[in-house]
Design an enzyme around this catalytic site. Structure first.
Site, mmCIF file in Angstrom:
data_model
loop_
_atom_site.group_PDB
_atom_site.id
_atom_site.type_symbol
_atom_site.label_atom_id
_atom_site.label_comp_id
_atom_site.label_asym_id
_atom_site.label_seq_id
_atom_site.Cartn_x
_atom_site.Cartn_y
_atom_site.Cartn_z
ATOM 1 N N HIS A 263 1.902 68.538 -108.257
ATOM 2 C CA HIS A 263 1.592 69.958 -107.996
ATOM 3 C C HIS A 263 0.348 70.415 -108.791
ATOM 4 O O HIS A 263 0.298 71.552 -109.261
ATOM 5 C CB HIS A 263 2.809 70.844 -108.275
ATOM 6 C CG HIS A 263 3.301 70.835 -109.701
ATOM 7 N ND1 HIS A 263 4.641 70.898 -110.025
ATOM 8 C CD2 HIS A 263 2.643 70.781 -110.886
ATOM 9 C CE1 HIS A 263 4.771 70.901 -111.342
ATOM 10 N NE2 HIS A 263 3.579 70.836 -111.884
ATOM 11 N N HIS B 298 4.987 77.263 -115.343
ATOM 12 C CA HIS B 298 4.119 76.876 -116.462
ATOM 13 C C HIS B 298 3.837 78.086 -117.350
ATOM 14 O O HIS B 298 2.697 78.514 -117.492
ATOM 15 C CB HIS B 298 2.824 76.264 -115.941
ATOM 16 C CG HIS B 298 3.014 75.048 -115.083
ATOM 17 N ND1 HIS B 298 3.528 75.100 -113.809
ATOM 18 C CD2 HIS B 298 2.776 73.735 -115.325
ATOM 19 C CE1 HIS B 298 3.589 73.871 -113.295
ATOM 20 N NE2 HIS B 298 3.149 73.031 -114.200
ATOM 21 N N HIS C 15 -0.190 62.186 -116.801
ATOM 22 C CA HIS C 15 -1.246 63.074 -117.293
ATOM 23 C C HIS C 15 -0.893 63.611 -118.670
ATOM 24 O O HIS C 15 0.260 63.786 -119.005
ATOM 25 C CB HIS C 15 -1.561 64.221 -116.328
ATOM 26 C CG HIS C 15 -0.494 65.246 -116.058
ATOM 27 N ND1 HIS C 15 0.792 64.947 -115.668
ATOM 28 C CD2 HIS C 15 -0.544 66.614 -116.091
ATOM 29 C CE1 HIS C 15 1.476 66.061 -115.460
ATOM 30 N NE2 HIS C 15 0.694 67.088 -115.727
ATOM 31 N N GLU D 166 7.279 65.900 -116.458
ATOM 32 C CA GLU D 166 7.604 66.667 -115.239
ATOM 33 C C GLU D 166 8.266 65.791 -114.172
ATOM 34 O O GLU D 166 8.930 66.293 -113.271
ATOM 35 C CB GLU D 166 6.327 67.278 -114.636
ATOM 36 C CG GLU D 166 5.728 68.394 -115.466
ATOM 37 C CD GLU D 166 4.505 69.025 -114.799
ATOM 38 O OE1 GLU D 166 4.100 70.084 -115.254
ATOM 39 O OE2 GLU D 166 3.954 68.461 -113.826
HETATM 40 FE FE FE Z 1 2.910 70.924 -113.881
#
Ligand code: FE
Length: 281
Positions: A12, A60, A195, A242
């Site tokens: 996302h 977030h 990431h 995530e």
């Molecule tokens: Fe995210």
């Protein structure tokens, strides 16, 4: 009776939303990513004929904050506003919910499954939910599906284990199957693959791990449920945790569901993955 017909795991990455808003999907850097979702869009619309999507995502620190981060929060509203993530409200139709179906899911999770969720009558949704919607569905003045947002805390530790997320998926499937209306439901698990966006390992990518994860989520999700948060972060970067949300999707579909689409694209700072699976019903 409602039924789960499809599972989707997808990244996302927020910049995807900006690309959509600027109409730059055909630019050389982004075309390979968007092209991979075109068959997904037609599969969802024309083959599995999805009516509703349960989107497992994380906020977030946009609508929620570190002052109060619910572990699992479920939307129970007829409509969800588009949040302003600091760059103005994106030009998207608001997300339509299904109040009655949401209420059933909330009751089932609390009374039958002992998942004591936070129930949200008002919830603004941000890129964690909107980018997957952009990737998997076309819209005009409205989206073609209704959505039940399920927000998972992956920011304020302690966060739920991968196994707990997988069990939530199984509970969601039972919730769907006990709803007495004829609905085709897809369950989408979202979140970046490898990431890390801070510190000395900024930009850390582990494409080998990401492809291993895509293999395992298809045929051996238990191996992923056994991973600790530390193992995931060590391998694939802090924000790769995530990926626990993909396990909720996998828990919601049957063990022998079969893969339809798979893609992996990682030319930037985040591994962007996609898998879709169709249930055997
Ligand atoms: Fe995210």
């Amino acid at each position: 009776m409602a039924r789960v017909v499809a599972g989707i795991g997808t990244s996302h990455v927020p910049s995807i939303g900006a690309v959509v808003d600027k109409g730059e999907q055909d630019s050389p850097a982004w075309k390979p990513l968007f092209d991979a979702y075109e068959p997904v869009k037609s599969w969802l619309a024309d083959e599995v004929k999805v009516d509703e999507v349960i989107v497992i995502y994380n906020d977030h620190a946009c609508d929620f904050s570190f002052a109060k981060y619910p572990t699992f929060a479920v939307g129970m509203s007829a409509e969800y506003e588009i949040a302003d993530e600091g760059f103005g409200v994106r030009p998207l139709p608001s997300i339509k919910g299904n109040l009655e179906f949401s209420a059933h899911i909330c009751r089932h999770l609390v009374y039958e499954e002992e998942f004591d969720i936070t129930i949200c009558r008002d919830m603004k949704v941000e890129h964690g939910l909107l980018v997957p919607m952009n990737l998997c569905f076309s819209h005009g003045e409205d989206w073609p599906v209704r959505v039940i947002p399920v927000q998972v805390n992956v920011l304020q530790h302690p966060i739920p284990t991968a196994l707990r997320c997988y069990k939530l998926g199984k509970a969601l499937r039972r919730a769907v199957e006990t709803y007495g209306h004829d609905l085709n439901v897809a369950v989408m698990g979202t979140g970046g693959m490898s990431h890390q966006l801070h510190g000395e390992r900024f930009g850390h990518l582990n494409t080998e791990f990401d492809n291993w994860f895509l293999n395992k989520i298809e045929v051996d999700p238990q191996a992923l449920c056994d991973m600790t948060h530390d193992e995931m972060m060590d391998q694939a970067g802090a924000e790769a945790v995530e990926l626990i949300m993909w396990l909720t999707m996998r828990g919601a579909i049957t063990d022998d569901a079969h893969r339809i689409h798979r893609n992996y694209y990682a030319p930037m700072t985040t591994g962007m993955g996609l898998i879709t699976m169709q249930d055997t019903l």
